[in-house]
Structures are given as structure tokens and as C-alpha cells.
Design a protein around this motif. Structure first.
Motif, PDB file in Angstrom:
ATOM      1  N   ILE A 218       0.848  -1.208   0.000  1.00  0.00           N
ATOM      2  CA  ILE A 218       0.000   0.000   0.000  1.00  0.00           C
ATOM      3  C   ILE A 218       0.876   1.248   0.000  1.00  0.00           C
ATOM      4  CG2 ILE A 218      -1.610   1.334   1.431  1.00  0.00           C
ATOM      5  CD1 ILE A 218      -2.801  -1.408   2.319  1.00  0.00           C
ATOM      6  N   ALA A 219       1.919   1.262   0.827  1.00  0.00           N
ATOM      7  CA  ALA A 219       2.805   2.429   0.881  1.00  0.00           C
ATOM      8  C   ALA A 219       3.532   2.629  -0.438  1.00  0.00           C
ATOM      9  CB  ALA A 219       3.808   2.245   2.023  1.00  0.00           C
ATOM     10  N   ARG A 220       3.986   1.525  -1.062  1.00  0.00           N
ATOM     11  CA  ARG A 220       4.689   1.636  -2.350  1.00  0.00           C
ATOM     12  C   ARG A 220       3.762   2.213  -3.420  1.00  0.00           C
ATOM     13  NH1 ARG A 220       7.666  -3.577  -3.682  1.00  0.00           N
ATOM     14  NH2 ARG A 220       6.289  -3.822  -2.047  1.00  0.00           N
ATOM     15  N   THR A 221       2.519   1.718  -3.448  1.00  0.00           N
ATOM     16  CA  THR A 221       1.555   2.222  -4.435  1.00  0.00           C
ATOM     17  C   THR A 221       1.274   3.700  -4.197  1.00  0.00           C
ATOM     18  OG1 THR A 221       0.530   0.054  -4.623  1.00  0.00           O
ATOM     19  CG2 THR A 221      -0.791   1.922  -5.327  1.00  0.00           C
ATOM     20  N   ALA A 222       1.070   4.073  -2.930  1.00  0.00           N
ATOM     21  CA  ALA A 222       0.777   5.472  -2.610  1.00  0.00           C
ATOM     22  C   ALA A 222       1.956   6.365  -2.984  1.00  0.00           C
ATOM     23  CB  ALA A 222       0.445   5.606  -1.129  1.00  0.00           C
ATOM     24  N   ASN A 223       3.190   5.917  -2.717  1.00  0.00           N
ATOM     25  CA  ASN A 223       4.364   6.730  -3.034  1.00  0.00           C
ATOM     26  C   ASN A 223       4.609   6.819  -4.534  1.00  0.00           C
ATOM     27  OD1 ASN A 223       5.023   7.405  -0.397  1.00  0.00           O
ATOM     28  ND2 ASN A 223       6.199   5.537  -0.087  1.00  0.00           N
ATOM     29  N   THR A 224       4.300   5.734  -5.260  1.00  0.00           N
ATOM     30  CA  THR A 224       4.558   5.714  -6.705  1.00  0.00           C
ATOM     31  C   THR A 224       3.514   6.504  -7.473  1.00  0.00           C
ATOM     32  OG1 THR A 224       5.554   3.538  -6.492  1.00  0.00           O
ATOM     33  CG2 THR A 224       4.899   4.200  -8.698  1.00  0.00           C
ATOM     34  N   THR A 225       2.247   6.298  -7.128  1.00  0.00           N
ATOM     35  CA  THR A 225       1.162   6.920  -7.900  1.00  0.00           C
ATOM     36  C   THR A 225       0.635   8.194  -7.289  1.00  0.00           C
ATOM     37  OG1 THR A 225      -0.571   5.676  -6.752  1.00  0.00           O
ATOM     38  CG2 THR A 225       0.432   4.647  -8.709  1.00  0.00           C
ATOM     39  N   GLY A 226       0.943   8.404  -6.016  1.00  0.00           N
ATOM     40  CA  GLY A 226       0.409   9.586  -5.350  1.00  0.00           C
ATOM     41  C   GLY A 226      -1.013   9.390  -4.862  1.00  0.00           C
ATOM     42  N   ARG A 227      -1.541   8.170  -4.953  1.00  0.00           N
ATOM     43  CA  ARG A 227      -2.893   7.904  -4.442  1.00  0.00           C
ATOM     44  C   ARG A 227      -2.908   6.533  -3.769  1.00  0.00           C
ATOM     45  NH1 ARG A 227      -5.836   4.692  -8.001  1.00  0.00           N
ATOM     46  NH2 ARG A 227      -4.757   4.290  -9.946  1.00  0.00           N
ATOM     47  N   LEU A 228      -3.933   6.309  -2.970  1.00  0.00           N
ATOM     48  CA  LEU A 228      -4.059   5.040  -2.261  1.00  0.00           C
ATOM     49  C   LEU A 228      -4.635   3.977  -3.182  1.00  0.00           C
ATOM     50  CD1 LEU A 228      -5.416   6.216   1.213  1.00  0.00           C
ATOM     51  CD2 LEU A 228      -3.160   5.313   0.692  1.00  0.00           C
ATOM     52  N   PRO A 229      -4.414   2.700  -2.857  1.00  0.00           N
ATOM     53  CA  PRO A 229      -4.991   1.624  -3.667  1.00  0.00           C
ATOM     54  C   PRO A 229      -6.517   1.652  -3.597  1.00  0.00           C
ATOM     55  CG  PRO A 229      -3.360   0.769  -2.121  1.00  0.00           C
ATOM     56  CD  PRO A 229      -3.576   2.191  -1.791  1.00  0.00           C
ATOM     57  N   GLU A 230      -7.106   0.844  -4.443  1.00  0.00           N
ATOM     58  CA  GLU A 230      -8.560   0.742  -4.480  1.00  0.00           C
ATOM     59  C   GLU A 230      -9.099   0.276  -3.127  1.00  0.00           C
ATOM     60  OE1 GLU A 230     -10.390   1.668  -7.154  1.00  0.00           O
ATOM     61  OE2 GLU A 230      -8.467   2.320  -7.979  1.00  0.00           O
ATOM     62  N   GLU A 231     -10.346   0.606  -2.872  1.00  0.00           N
ATOM     63  CA  GLU A 231     -10.975   0.270  -1.598  1.00  0.00           C
ATOM     64  C   GLU A 231     -10.947  -1.229  -1.277  1.00  0.00           C
ATOM     65  OE1 GLU A 231     -15.216   0.775   0.699  1.00  0.00           O
ATOM     66  OE2 GLU A 231     -14.813   2.061  -1.022  1.00  0.00           O
ATOM     67  N   PRO A 232     -11.176  -2.133  -2.231  1.00  0.00           N
ATOM     68  CA  PRO A 232     -11.138  -3.563  -1.881  1.00  0.00           C
ATOM     69  C   PRO A 232      -9.784  -4.006  -1.315  1.00  0.00           C
ATOM     70  CG  PRO A 232     -12.174  -3.270  -4.029  1.00  0.00           C
ATOM     71  CD  PRO A 232     -11.620  -1.926  -3.611  1.00  0.00           C
ATOM     72  N   VAL A 233      -8.701  -3.437  -1.786  1.00  0.00           N
ATOM     73  CA  VAL A 233      -7.370  -3.784  -1.275  1.00  0.00           C
ATOM     74  C   VAL A 233      -7.245  -3.351   0.180  1.00  0.00           C
ATOM     75  CG1 VAL A 233      -4.886  -3.376  -1.547  1.00  0.00           C
ATOM     76  CG2 VAL A 233      -6.341  -3.657  -3.569  1.00  0.00           C
ATOM     77  N   LEU A 234      -7.711  -2.137   0.468  1.00  0.00           N
ATOM     78  CA  LEU A 234      -7.656  -1.637   1.837  1.00  0.00           C
ATOM     79  C   LEU A 234      -8.565  -2.456   2.757  1.00  0.00           C
ATOM     80  CD1 LEU A 234      -7.667   2.205   1.155  1.00  0.00           C
ATOM     81  CD2 LEU A 234      -5.729   0.770   1.801  1.00  0.00           C
TER      82      LEU A 234
END
Length: 132
Positions: free
Chosen positions: A92-108
Motif C-alpha cells: 500500500i505504501a509503495r503504491t501510494a508513493n509511486t502513484t500519489g494515491r491510495l490503492p482501491e478500496e477492496p485492497v484496503l
């Protein structure tokens, strides 16, 4: 300074059958000053060895109650779940840092469910450890 009593530094350990233990317990209880099983065995051994038999030690308070040993298999399973959760948080942190947004709700939601499962497992192990 008065003489301090000699400290017992040597350990002698042996096992008894149920019958032997019953005989020792009965003999210890029958004394004018009842003794514990351990103290009676010490006194009997010293008496047979023709040594001076010391008076029984004064009663002492029971030590604090120890917690039972935890279920190691259950704790290992919890540790595995926590490792998976840590991996999910890193993703989740890698995705947020790479894309600037959080993963989709199902992942969370999946990560939150794994955390809840681990918390339930920890509570189950702790309840079992306390005998509830």
C-alpha cells in the motif's frame, strides 16, 4: 553483626511413586511440627546421616501466580498473519508513493480484514492462556 544462617546451595532431586509420596506426606504430617514433603525428606536424610536436623523453615507467602505457557503453534500462526499484514502495508505504501494515491478500496478492506483476523486470533490465544 550476628551470625547469618548458612545458605543452602546444593540441590538434591529425586522422584517418588504415588505410594512413596503418600508415605512421605503421612510421615511429614504426623510430626509434632508438620513439615513440607521437601523439608521432611531433608530432615530424614540428615537424621540418617547423623547430622544436626535444623528446624523447619518458617512458612512463606506463596509466590505470585505465573501465567501458563502460551500455545506456541497458535502464536506462530499469528506471527505468520502479522507478516502478511506487514507485506500488505508495504505494498500500500509503495503504491501510494509511486502513484500519489491510495490503492482501491477492496485492497484496503482486505488488509483491514487480515488485521481484524490477527487481533481475533491473539485474543483467542490469550483467553486460552488464562483458562477462560
Amino acid at each position: 553483626m550476628p551470625d547469618e544462617p548458612e545458605r543452602r546451595l546444593h540441590v538434591v532431586s529425586f522422584r517418588l511413586t504415588d505410594t512413596e509420596a503418600a508415605h512421605v506426606d503421612a510421615a511429614a504430617a504426623a510430626m509434632r511440627t508438620p513439615r513440607s514433603r521437601q523439608d521432611w525428606c531433608r530432615a530424614a536424610a540428615l537424621h540418617l546421616a547423623k547430622a544436626k536436623v535444623p528446624a523447619p523453615p518458617p512458612p512463606r507467602r506463596n509466590p505470585a501466580r505465573r501465567l501458563p505457557k502460551a500455545d506456541t503453534r497458535a502464536l506462530a500462526a499469528v506471527l505468520g498473519q502479522l507478516g502478511k499484514i506487514g507485506s500488505n502495508i508495504n505494498q500500500i505504501a509503495r503504491t501510494a508513493n509511486t502513484t500519489g494515491r491510495l490503492p482501491e478500496e477492496p485492497v484496503l478492506r482486505r488488509a483491514a480484514a487480515e488485521i481484524a483476523d490477527a487481533a481475533r486470533e491473539v485474543r483467542r490465544v490469550l483467553e486460552g492462556a488464562h483458562g477462560d
